[in-house]
Design an enzyme around this catalytic site. Structure first.
Site, short mmCIF file in Angstrom:
data_model
loop_
_atom_site.label_atom_id
_atom_site.label_comp_id
_atom_site.label_asym_id
_atom_site.label_seq_id
_atom_site.Cartn_x
_atom_site.Cartn_y
_atom_site.Cartn_z
N ARG A 120 46.83 3.71 7.03
CA ARG A 120 48.18 3.14 7.22
C ARG A 120 49.13 3.66 6.15
O ARG A 120 50.29 3.90 6.41
CB ARG A 120 48.14 1.62 7.12
CG ARG A 120 47.72 1.00 8.41
CD ARG A 120 47.93 -0.51 8.40
NE ARG A 120 47.34 -1.06 9.58
CZ ARG A 120 46.78 -2.27 9.64
NH1 ARG A 120 46.78 -3.06 8.58
NH2 ARG A 120 46.26 -2.69 10.76
N GLU B 30 41.07 5.88 14.18
CA GLU B 30 40.99 5.19 15.47
C GLU B 30 39.62 5.43 16.12
O GLU B 30 39.05 4.53 16.72
CB GLU B 30 42.11 5.65 16.41
CG GLU B 30 43.47 5.10 16.04
CD GLU B 30 43.54 3.57 16.03
OE1 GLU B 30 42.74 2.93 16.73
OE2 GLU B 30 44.39 3.03 15.32
N TYR C 141 43.78 4.30 25.04
CA TYR C 141 44.07 3.49 23.85
C TYR C 141 44.29 4.38 22.62
O TYR C 141 45.32 4.26 21.94
CB TYR C 141 42.93 2.47 23.57
CG TYR C 141 42.99 2.03 22.15
CD1 TYR C 141 43.99 1.15 21.73
CD2 TYR C 141 42.10 2.54 21.20
CE1 TYR C 141 44.10 0.80 20.41
CE2 TYR C 141 42.22 2.18 19.87
CZ TYR C 141 43.21 1.32 19.48
OH TYR C 141 43.33 0.99 18.16
N ASP D 215 43.88 -2.29 22.95
CA ASP D 215 42.42 -2.36 22.82
C ASP D 215 41.96 -3.79 23.09
O ASP D 215 42.76 -4.63 23.54
CB ASP D 215 42.00 -1.88 21.41
CG ASP D 215 42.48 -2.83 20.32
OD1 ASP D 215 43.27 -3.76 20.61
OD2 ASP D 215 42.05 -2.66 19.16
N CYS E 182 44.01 -14.19 15.53
CA CYS E 182 43.66 -14.56 16.91
C CYS E 182 42.22 -14.08 17.16
O CYS E 182 41.97 -13.16 17.92
CB CYS E 182 44.66 -13.92 17.87
SG CYS E 182 44.60 -14.67 19.50
N CYS F 184 45.18 -20.77 15.19
CA CYS F 184 46.55 -20.93 15.70
C CYS F 184 47.51 -21.49 14.65
O CYS F 184 48.69 -21.14 14.63
CB CYS F 184 46.55 -21.79 16.95
SG CYS F 184 45.55 -21.06 18.26
N CYS G 17 49.24 -18.82 12.74
CA CYS G 17 49.74 -17.71 13.56
C CYS G 17 51.26 -17.73 13.65
O CYS G 17 51.86 -18.78 13.89
CB CYS G 17 49.13 -17.83 14.96
SG CYS G 17 49.68 -16.51 16.06
N CYS H 265 53.17 -19.30 21.90
CA CYS H 265 51.94 -18.99 22.63
C CYS H 265 51.60 -20.08 23.65
O CYS H 265 51.38 -21.23 23.31
CB CYS H 265 50.81 -18.83 21.62
SG CYS H 265 49.21 -18.58 22.36
N SER I 110 23.99 -0.99 22.34
CA SER I 110 24.84 -1.75 23.27
C SER I 110 24.09 -2.18 24.53
O SER I 110 24.28 -3.28 25.01
CB SER I 110 26.10 -0.96 23.61
OG SER I 110 25.76 0.32 24.00
FE1 SF4 Z 1 46.21 -16.43 19.27
FE2 SF4 Z 1 48.12 -17.86 20.38
FE3 SF4 Z 1 46.56 -18.98 18.60
FE4 SF4 Z 1 48.32 -17.14 17.86
S1 SF4 Z 1 48.74 -19.13 18.67
S2 SF4 Z 1 46.17 -17.30 17.20
S3 SF4 Z 1 48.30 -15.79 19.62
S4 SF4 Z 1 45.92 -18.18 20.55
#
Ligand code: SF4
Length: 361
Positions: free
Chosen positions: A36, A48, A131, A149, A203, A211, A214, A220, A310
Site C-alpha cells: 500500500r 494480490e 478480481y 473478492d 465485518c 457492527c 463499523c 447497514c 482445500s
Molecule cells: Fe458488516 Fe454491516 Fe456490521 Fe458493518 S454494520 S460490520 S457492514 S454487518
C-alpha cells in the site's frame, strides 16, 4: 415489478451513501502494508496473488523476501524454478507462483515489461482473474473498476441484507455491478481497498461482524434487521476426501531422500518425503522397505500429522528410517539438511516431520 424497482432503488440509496464514511474510516484505520505504501503495478500484482489464499500477517514476510529477491517483472521472468518455489515454500497453492512467472514472461514479450492497464488485457494473463485485474487496475493505475473478492461479497451482502447465494455467478455479477456503480472517480483504488479492509478487520466472517465498531453501522440493512451474522448465504461445502498416507524419511550418512512429485495434480513438481497411500504400522513399514530392497538399520516413528488441503485431507503417519546408502532413482535426490533448508522447497504438509527429525552424521 414495482416492488422490485422500489427495492433496487432503496439498495442503491444505501450503497450511494457508503463511500464517504468508508473512505474516512479507511484513512484513519487502514493497516500500513508494504504494497500500500508503494503501490507499483508489480507490487500490487504480487501482493494480490499472494493474498488470494493467504492471510495478510502470513504473507508479509514472504512479500518482503520476494521483492528483495525479485524486485521487478524482468527478474521474475528470469528466475530459476527452484528459486521461485523456495520463495513460495509454505504458502501453498504453488500454481500461483508458476502462473506469476508465466505472466511475467508474457508481459516481457508482449508488453515491453510493463503490466497492461486495461481490465481485459490483465485478465488475459495467466493467474489473473476478474478480481485481481480489478485490484491492479484500480489500485496501481487509478481506474474506476471494481475488485470484488470474498470479503467484499460478504460486506455488500450484509449491507443490503441480501439472502441470495453469493457463490452463484449471477448473484456475484449483480453485486459486482452494484459496487461498480458507486466507486468514486477520485479514489477508486482506496475505495476498493476500504471495502476489503472493512471485511478483513470489522465485518468479519463466520457470523462475527463487529457492527458497533463499523463506520456503516447506521446504514447497514443487515445490522438494522439484526441478520448480519447469518449472511452471506453460501451453499454447504462439499466434504473433503480423506486419503491416509504413510511417509518415510529415509536417512543415510547424514543425508535425506527427497522425491519430486509428478508434474500434474496436488503439489505438482514439488519435493516431498517419499510415501504411499494407506497407514502402515512400524512392522509393515519395515517390511515394505525391505521388499523394495532398502537395507534398514533402524526405524522409528516420527508421529502423526494431518494436513488439510482445500479438497483433500491427508492424515499421515511418518517413520524415520536409517538405511544403507543406495543410488537415487530418477525424480529422487539425496540432500543434506542444509540443502533442504536452502535449496529444496518442502511443502508445509511435511514440515512437522522435518522438524521432528533426529539426524546422525
Ligand atoms: Fe458488516 Fe454491516 Fe456490521 Fe458493518 S454494520 S460490520 S457492514 S454487518
Amino acid at each position: 415489478i414495482s416492488v422490485h424497482r422500489f427495492q433496487s432503488h432503496w439498495m442503491s440509496e444505501i450503497l450511494n451513501q457508503i463511500p464517504g464514511p468508508l473512505l474516512q474510516w479507511y484513512d484513519s484505520r487502514a493497516r500500513v502494508l508494504p504494497w500500500r505504501s508503494q503501490p507499483t503495478p508489480y507490487r500490487v500484482w504480487v501482493s494480490e496473488i499472494m493474498l488470494q489464499q493467504t492471510r495478510v500477517e502470513a504473507a508479509l514476510p514472504y512479500f518482503d523476501r520476494f521483492m528483495a529477491a525479485l524486485p521487478d517483472i524482468a527478474a521474475l521472468a528470469q528466475a530459476p524454478e527452484a528459486q521461485l518455489l523456495k520463495l513460495w515454500e509454505g504458502l501453498g497453492y504453488y500454481s500461483r507462483v508458476r502462473n506469476l512467472q508465466k505472466a511475467a514472461r508474457q508481459v516481457m514479450e508482449q508488453w515491453g515489461g510493463m503490466l497492461p492497464q486495461k481490465l481485459e488485457d490483465l485478465i488475459a494473463l495467466p493467474g489473473i482473474g476478474e478480481y485481481s485485474a480489478g485490484a491492479i487496475a484500480s489500485i496501481a493505475y487509478g481506474q474506476r473498476v471494481p475488485a470484488v473478492d470474498g470479503n467484499v461479497l460478504r460486506v455488500v451482502s450484509r449491507l443490503l441484507a441480501s439472502r441470495e447465494n453469493v457463490m452463484d455467478p449471477k448473484v456475484k455479477r449483480q453485486l459486482r455491478q452494484q459496487v461498480w456503480d458507486i466507486i468514486p472517480a477520485q479514489r477508486p483504488g482506496d475505495f476498493n481497498q476500504s471495502l476489503m479492509e472493512l471485511g478483513a478487520l470489522v465485518c468479519l466472517p463466520n457470523g462475527k461482524p463487529l457492527c458497533s465498531d463499523c463506520p456503516l453501522e447506521n446504514l447497514c440493512l443487515g445490522n438494522r434487521l439484526a441478520i448480519a451474522q447469518e449472511l452471506p448465504v453460501k451453499p454447504p461445502k462439499k466434504a473433503r476426501r480423506v486419503v491416509p498416507r504413510t511417509v518415510f524419511v529415509l536417512c543415510s550418512q547424514g543425508r535425506l531422500l527427497l522425491h519430486r512429485r509428478p508434474s500434474r495434480g496436488l503439489l505438482a513438481s514439488l519435493w516431498e518425503f517419499p510415501g504411499q497411500d494407506g497407514h502402515l504400522s512400524l512392522e509393515q513399514a519395515a517390511e515394505t522397505l525391505a521388499q523394495a530392497g532398502i537395507q534398514v538399520s533402524s526405524i522409528a516413528s516420527l508421529g502423526e500429522h494431518t494436513h488439510i488441503f482445500s479438497h483433500v485431507e491427508w492424515p499421515m503417519v511418518c517413520y524415520q528410517v536409517e538405511c544403507l546408502p543406495f543410488p537415487a532413482a530418477e525424480d529422487y535426490v539425496w540432500c543434506t539438511p542444509q540443502q533442504l533448508q536452502e535449496q529444496y522447497a518442502l511443502p508445509s504438509a511435511f514440515r512437522p516431520f522435518a522438524q521432528r527429525l533426529h539426524l546422525t552424521p
